[in-house]
Design a protein around this motif. Structure first.
Motif, mmCIF file in Angstrom:
data_model
loop_
_atom_site.group_PDB
_atom_site.id
_atom_site.type_symbol
_atom_site.label_atom_id
_atom_site.label_comp_id
_atom_site.label_asym_id
_atom_site.label_seq_id
_atom_site.Cartn_x
_atom_site.Cartn_y
_atom_site.Cartn_z
ATOM 1 N N UNK A 334 -5.384 -0.519 37.950
ATOM 2 C CA UNK A 334 -4.365 0.340 37.355
ATOM 3 C C UNK A 334 -3.026 0.146 38.057
ATOM 4 N N UNK A 335 -3.039 0.120 39.391
ATOM 5 C CA UNK A 335 -1.800 0.012 40.139
ATOM 6 C C UNK A 335 -1.003 -1.236 39.820
ATOM 7 N N UNK A 336 -1.684 -2.385 39.713
ATOM 8 C CA UNK A 336 -0.992 -3.634 39.427
ATOM 9 C C UNK A 336 -0.605 -3.734 37.954
ATOM 10 N N UNK A 337 -1.543 -3.406 37.057
ATOM 11 C CA UNK A 337 -1.297 -3.570 35.620
ATOM 12 C C UNK A 337 -0.197 -2.653 35.115
ATOM 13 N N UNK A 341 5.675 -5.091 35.610
ATOM 14 C CA UNK A 341 7.057 -5.558 35.469
ATOM 15 C C UNK A 341 7.742 -5.662 36.826
ATOM 16 N N UNK A 342 7.438 -4.735 37.731
ATOM 17 C CA UNK A 342 8.013 -4.805 39.076
ATOM 18 C C UNK A 342 7.390 -5.938 39.887
ATOM 19 N N UNK A 343 6.063 -6.099 39.765
ATOM 20 C CA UNK A 343 5.376 -7.165 40.484
ATOM 21 C C UNK A 343 5.903 -8.530 40.055
ATOM 22 N N UNK A 344 6.107 -8.705 38.752
ATOM 23 C CA UNK A 344 6.575 -9.987 38.231
ATOM 24 C C UNK A 344 7.965 -10.337 38.737
ATOM 25 N N UNK A 471 14.815 2.978 34.962
ATOM 26 C CA UNK A 471 14.200 3.814 35.983
ATOM 27 C C UNK A 471 13.268 4.863 35.392
ATOM 28 N N UNK A 472 13.567 5.325 34.184
ATOM 29 C CA UNK A 472 12.677 6.286 33.541
ATOM 30 C C UNK A 472 11.294 5.692 33.307
ATOM 31 N N UNK A 473 11.259 4.441 32.887
ATOM 32 C CA UNK A 473 9.979 3.787 32.651
ATOM 33 C C UNK A 473 9.245 3.544 33.962
ATOM 34 N N UNK A 474 9.968 3.110 34.998
ATOM 35 C CA UNK A 474 9.328 2.909 36.297
ATOM 36 C C UNK A 474 8.728 4.216 36.809
#
Length: 499
Positions: A334-337, A341-344, A471-474
């Motif tokens: 869950x954390x990665x998926x 977008x941030x991980x990529x 930022x709202x989506x993050x």
């Protein structure tokens, strides 16, 4: 629960090398995706796919076999070590030379022009050196020398990463006048710009050679013992494990070999098949975050499972281990998926690599089921029915090949990802069903599947929710992640605290 605490402690120490250390190695992904085009990175992805297959052949199941026979009453562990290492030494020399002779055909399989055979020579050297190091590492695990194991693994990773950064980043930048231009004459003496991605393999080769030096104590006290008769029961136990490993490599890496062959020409406009392999390989790297956790757990758990096999409470212990392993992996999924977008942004530096991001959650879930299967497979290892593992591995391999054949022409690399997920789910389900008949363990399967189903729903919501980018989506993604982790803590927390 002293046993559980011991396993957790061992896993943490091994994790220093297999998670923390390999995460540092994982940081090379942004280097590769920033310095190499997708087609170039496709060469690295393709060759290391072959390495995964060949590594199983070079070691042919002797690590697990060594653990099994070393824990049998009356076994002379020292003599066993000498006999197995003698066998690995001889086989590694023969296989390394054979691979060097087949360098040209191997390069043709990847569609590379003549003159690249040196890549195959370096790969052969890596495989031979790593095979020789496999048993000394297994000996350290058997003797519970986790700290020495971790230190040597970290030294290997540090040298590999350092050489990659030196040849792929530092040397080209100095020659381009980015900084330290005065060192350019020295750099020209040690750096060949035409090697390009070849430095990835050279760095790995140097790190493997350095590892053998650090394992000097485990190698210098070795005595050459060549006697085939005592090796017969070991080989009988090992060959199903090797076949199972080969089948596992089909499931894990064959997609990167089949993808350029079965992908229709022009499926991805403006990209070659090798570029598609590079994109898929780079995105696959993000899913390896799950594999790192599984590998760290495996280093500690494999000798642990064998040591606990005679305990009358071992079924309950195995069930407890699977439960918390699955819950931890579900939180990682869950954390990665959800925050992909941030991980990529951190790891994929060229826009062309971002096209394959949709495969990452599928591959993360696939690797989670692989970890579940590995836990469940303890029943056929402890009952010496390793041939069941071979059957399951080959069933998965058949499914993998069939689904890749059907799905790659239609879905491209997403077809390969779905084939991997279907394969590992089927293998885990069949392994549990067979285990219930031969070695019953009270696994809480209904409860675990409920948590995994909820995890998939959370990830799906994060991918298809209407919140605008920004930022709202993050923030929304962070709330989803914390909410899932908090729910597990609230529901399962009391049981966790009782440990």
């Amino acid at each position: 629960m002293g046993i559980a605490k011991k396993l957790a402690s061992q896993t943490a120490i091994y994790g220093v090398s297999s998670i923390v250390g390999r995460v540092v190695n994982f940081m090379l992904v942004p280097v590769y995706t920033g310095r190499f085009a997708a087609a170039q990175y496709g060469i690295v992805t393709g060759l290391f796919a072959y390495v995964s297959f060949l590594n199983v052949v070079f070691t042919f199941g002797m690590e697990t076999t060594y653990f099994r026979f070393a824990n049998r009453p009356g076994t002379d562990r020292r003599e066993l070590y000498d006999r197995v290492l003698t066998l690995l030494l001889l086989s590694s020399v023969v296989l390394t030379l054979l691979l060097m002779l087949l360098a040209r055909p191997l390069m043709e399989l990847l569609g590379l022009p003549p003159g690249k055979e040196r890549y195959a020579f370096w790969i052969a050297g890596i495989l031979g050196l790593d095979a020789l190091a496999a048993l000394p590492f297994a000996r350290l695990r058997l003797e519970n020398k986790a700290r020495k194991f971790a230190a040597i693994r970290l030294a290997n990773i540090a040298l590999n990463v350092g050489l990659n950064l030196f040849f792929i980043v530092f040397c080209p930048d100095v020659l381009a006048g980015e900084y330290l231009a005065g060192l350019a004459p020295l750099v020209r003496a040690v750096y060949d710009p035409t090697l390009g991605v070849g430095y990835v393999f050279l760095a790995n080769l140097a790190a493997s050679a350095f590892t053998l030096l650090l394992l000097g104590r485990e190698l210098t006290d070795f005595r050459f013992r060549l006697n085939l008769e005592p090796l017969r029961p070991l080989l009988k136990y090992a060959y199903p494990i090797m076949l199972m490993g080969l089948a596992g490599m089909v499931n894990e890496t064959l997609d990167r070999i089949l993808l350029p062959r079965w992908l229709p020409k022009g499926f991805y406009p403006g990209q070659s098949s090798l570029a598609a392999v590079g994109i898929y390989g780079a995105c696959y790297k993000l899913s390896i975050l799950m594999s790192l956790v599984i590998q760290a757990f495996k280093y500690a758990a494999e000798p642990f499972f064998f040591a606990q096999s005679t305990d009358q409470n071992s079924p309950r212990t195995f069930a407890l281990v699977l439960k918390w392993f699955t819950l931890c992996c579900a939180m990682l999924f869950v954390g990665v998926s959800v925050n992909l977008d941030l991980v990529a942004r951190v790891f994929l530096h060229r826009p062309e690599y971002l096209q394959g991001l949709a495969v990452v959650p599928v591959l993360l879930l696939a690797n989670l089921f692989l970890g579940v299967y590995w836990n469940l497979s303890v029943w056929f290892k402890l009952t010496d029915k390793t041939y069941y593992g071979t059957y399951l591995g080959f069933a998965g391999a058949v499914l993998t090949i069939a689904l890749n054949f059907l799905l790659i022409p239609v879905l491209g690399y997403m077809g390969s990802a779905l084939a991997t997920l279907a394969c590992y789910f089927m293998m885990a389900a069949l392994c549990w069903w067979l285990g219930e008949k031969h070695f019953p363990v009270p696994y809480p399967m209904a409860r675990l599947l409920t948590w995994l189903g909820l995890a998939v729903v959370v990830v799906a919501v994060s991918w298809y929710e209407p919140v605008a980018p920004g930022w709202g989506r993050y923030g929304f993604h962070a709330l989803l992640t914390l909410g899932f982790v908090g729910l597990i803590a609230a529901v399962e927390g009391r049981r966790l605290r009782s440990l």
